[in-house]
Write an enzyme that holds these catalytic residues in place. Structure first.
Site, PDB file in Angstrom:
ATOM      1  N   GLU A  16     -11.092 -40.911  11.418  1.00  0.00           N
ATOM      2  CA  GLU A  16     -10.254 -40.804  10.068  1.00  0.00           C
ATOM      3  C   GLU A  16      -8.932 -40.279  10.531  1.00  0.00           C
ATOM      4  OE1 GLU A  16      -9.657 -37.765   7.140  1.00  0.00           O
ATOM      5  OE2 GLU A  16     -11.712 -37.882   7.048  1.00  0.00           O
ATOM      6  N   HIS A  17      -8.816 -39.345  11.298  1.00  0.00           N
ATOM      7  CA  HIS A  17      -7.563 -38.651  11.711  1.00  0.00           C
ATOM      8  C   HIS A  17      -6.885 -39.672  12.501  1.00  0.00           C
ATOM      9  CE1 HIS A  17      -7.526 -34.165  10.906  1.00  0.00           C
ATOM     10  NE2 HIS A  17      -8.771 -34.667  10.258  1.00  0.00           N
ATOM     11  N   HIS A  76     -15.200 -38.205  11.559  1.00  0.00           N
ATOM     12  CA  HIS A  76     -14.221 -37.703  10.978  1.00  0.00           C
ATOM     13  C   HIS A  76     -12.835 -37.569  12.179  1.00  0.00           C
ATOM     14  CE1 HIS A  76     -11.819 -33.508  10.626  1.00  0.00           C
ATOM     15  NE2 HIS A  76     -11.686 -33.919   9.493  1.00  0.00           N
ATOM     16  N   GLU A 134      -9.020 -27.262  12.731  1.00  0.00           N
ATOM     17  CA  GLU A 134      -9.485 -27.550  11.331  1.00  0.00           C
ATOM     18  C   GLU A 134     -11.153 -26.822  11.296  1.00  0.00           C
ATOM     19  OE1 GLU A 134     -10.946 -31.028   8.313  1.00  0.00           O
ATOM     20  OE2 GLU A 134      -9.378 -31.353   9.866  1.00  0.00           O
TER      21      GLU A 134
END
Length: 443
Positions: A71-72, A68, A148
């Site tokens: 991905e950022h 993840h 997040e």
């Protein structure tokens, strides 16, 4: 009212074609990149997606959250694009873009006018090989993903509960590790870990290109060969092998307390088989079982616990069949005021035991099948949903043929199939039962 709804569904069934297949073309580039083209010429729009067969379950031990995190980082820029330039270019061309990470895949997509497809491929191919990472980029995005986690997990007791319960369900498999990552490991993510994951998995022979919308297969092939074709395959791409679950022989129970809990509930999950390529029948039976037991206000749990006995305000059953490895089948019961979690769990057990004795209601099964059939027809109106359906399936071990066979396999499920699946599934030795509660009051 229910009879009228069933009658209307019956009329709708007469209007449906026997099968409703998407117009799908597939091919593979010389470098191993798989390509799926889904034609839909009703509007001059295209969805362009690149799916990598790499998600959080493919992360090395101790680096949870790196899939993840990466991905950022792919939005931070490349050797040819400045940070933020990718999305700004998509927006400037009237489109939208985003990305998402799951256990078995990471996907990047854009929705734009069909004549902008080449530009999307050019940019996506660029960040497949030319990612530029700086310590500043890494620090910024690490703070973003930690925040997040704060917002989506730490501030939500139900999310913390699910995370702990999921970890209890999987004794050995990486599905027991949260996709976003454990906080202490997220804090240690750095450039080296992100780069290692990128170099290992971001390659054309580990990717699936899906293009859905107003396109022709020959056009997509030519553009794909132009933009993705020159990228070399990764000859060292590892075999996709994960630690598998040992035989589960002991029921697990947990209680999660948090002062912020306003509505306690009980949840139970069972280890369950996933959809397997060429052998989806058991998964289809489990899919229908989830609808029979907990798929809305006409389900077994709703009728028995919410309406007849009025001991629950909400019930549900869920099956996540599209998964590379063993998945789970879960129940939730939210008790009515004055009903304890112990009483709610006992009622769940009683209802499941009675279902195993009485079996499937034929009219309910027919109604569920018709609702599924209608839903599959309506889904064809959304090219983005179609692209997602194929992308999820292909990155999790299924084929285009499996996806297209699935509606008919669901329709072929019999009451005996459902009951056989239920008897195999409902083995308490493979279950985790969790109570979500508020803080205990001490005198």
């Amino acid at each position: 009212m229910l009879r009228l709804a069933a009658f209307c569904l019956g009329l709708f069934a007469l209007a449906l074609p026997a099968t409703a297949q998407e117009d799908v073309t597939t091919f593979t580039l010389d470098n191993g990149m798989d390509v799926v083209v889904i034609e839909d010429h009703r509007a001059p729009v295209v969805v362009h997606m690149v799916w990598y067969r790499a998600g959080s379950a493919d992360e090395p031990a101790g680096a949870s959250g790196v899939a993840h995190f990466l991905e950022h980082l792919l939005f931070r820029g490349t050797e040819n694009m400045e940070p933020g330039e990718f999305s700004a270019t998509v927006s400037r061309n009237g489109g939208s873009d985003n990305a998402f990470t799951s256990y078995d895949y990471t996907a990047y997509y854009q929705r734009v006018a069909a004549d902008r497809l080449g530009l999307m491929m050019e940019m996506e191919a660029d960040r497949m090989v030319n990612l530029k990472l700086t310590e500043s980029d890494v620090a910024i995005e690490r703070d973003v993903i930690i925040e997040e986690r704060n917002q989506r997990v730490e501030n939500d007791p139900a999310a913390l509960f699910r995370e702990q319960k999921n970890a209890a369900q999987y004794l050995n498999h990486r599905y027991g590790v949260p996709i976003i990552g454990w906080r202490h490991e997220m804090e240690a993510l750095d450039q080296a870990k992100a780069r290692a994951f990128y170099d290992r998995y971001y390659a054309p022979n580990n990717a699936i290109l899906i293009v859905a919308g107003d396109v022709q297969p020959d056009e997509v092939r030519a553009l794909a060969e132009q933009h993705y074709g020159p990228i070399p395959a990764n000859p060292d791409l590892p075999e996709r092998a994960r630690p598998q679950e040992p035989p589960q022989m002991s029921e697990r129970r947990m209680v999660f307390r948090d002062a912020r809990v306003a509505q306690p509930y009980v949840s139970r999950s069972y280890l369950a088989p996933e959809r397997d390529s060429g052998a989806q029948e058991q998964a289809a039976a489990l899919e229908i079982l989830s609808e029979i037991l907990g798929g809305g206000t006409t389900s077994v749990l709703a009728e028995k616990l919410q309406f007849e006995r009025q001991i629950a305000v909400f019930t549900g059953a869920y099956y996540g069949g599209t998964s590379l490895d063993d998945t789970d089948f879960s129940f939730i019961v939210v008790p009515a005021p004055g009903v304890t979690l112990e009483q709610a769990e006992a009622a769940l057990d009683e209802t499941l035991a009675a279902f195993l004795e009485t079996g499937v209601d034929a009219e309910q099964l027919d109604r569920i099948k018709m609702q599924m059939r209608a839903s599959q027809i309506y889904a064809r109106d959304n090219v983005e949903a179609l692209a997602n359906r194929y992308g999820r399936a292909l990155t999790q071990g299924l084929t285009v043929e499996d996806v297209q066979a699935w509606p008919d396999i669901l329709q072929a499920v019999t009451p005996d199939d459902v009951m056989a699946a239920a008897r195999t599934l409902l083995d308490r030795r493979k279950s985790v039962t969790g109570y979500l509660k508020g803080e205990e009051v001490t005198q």
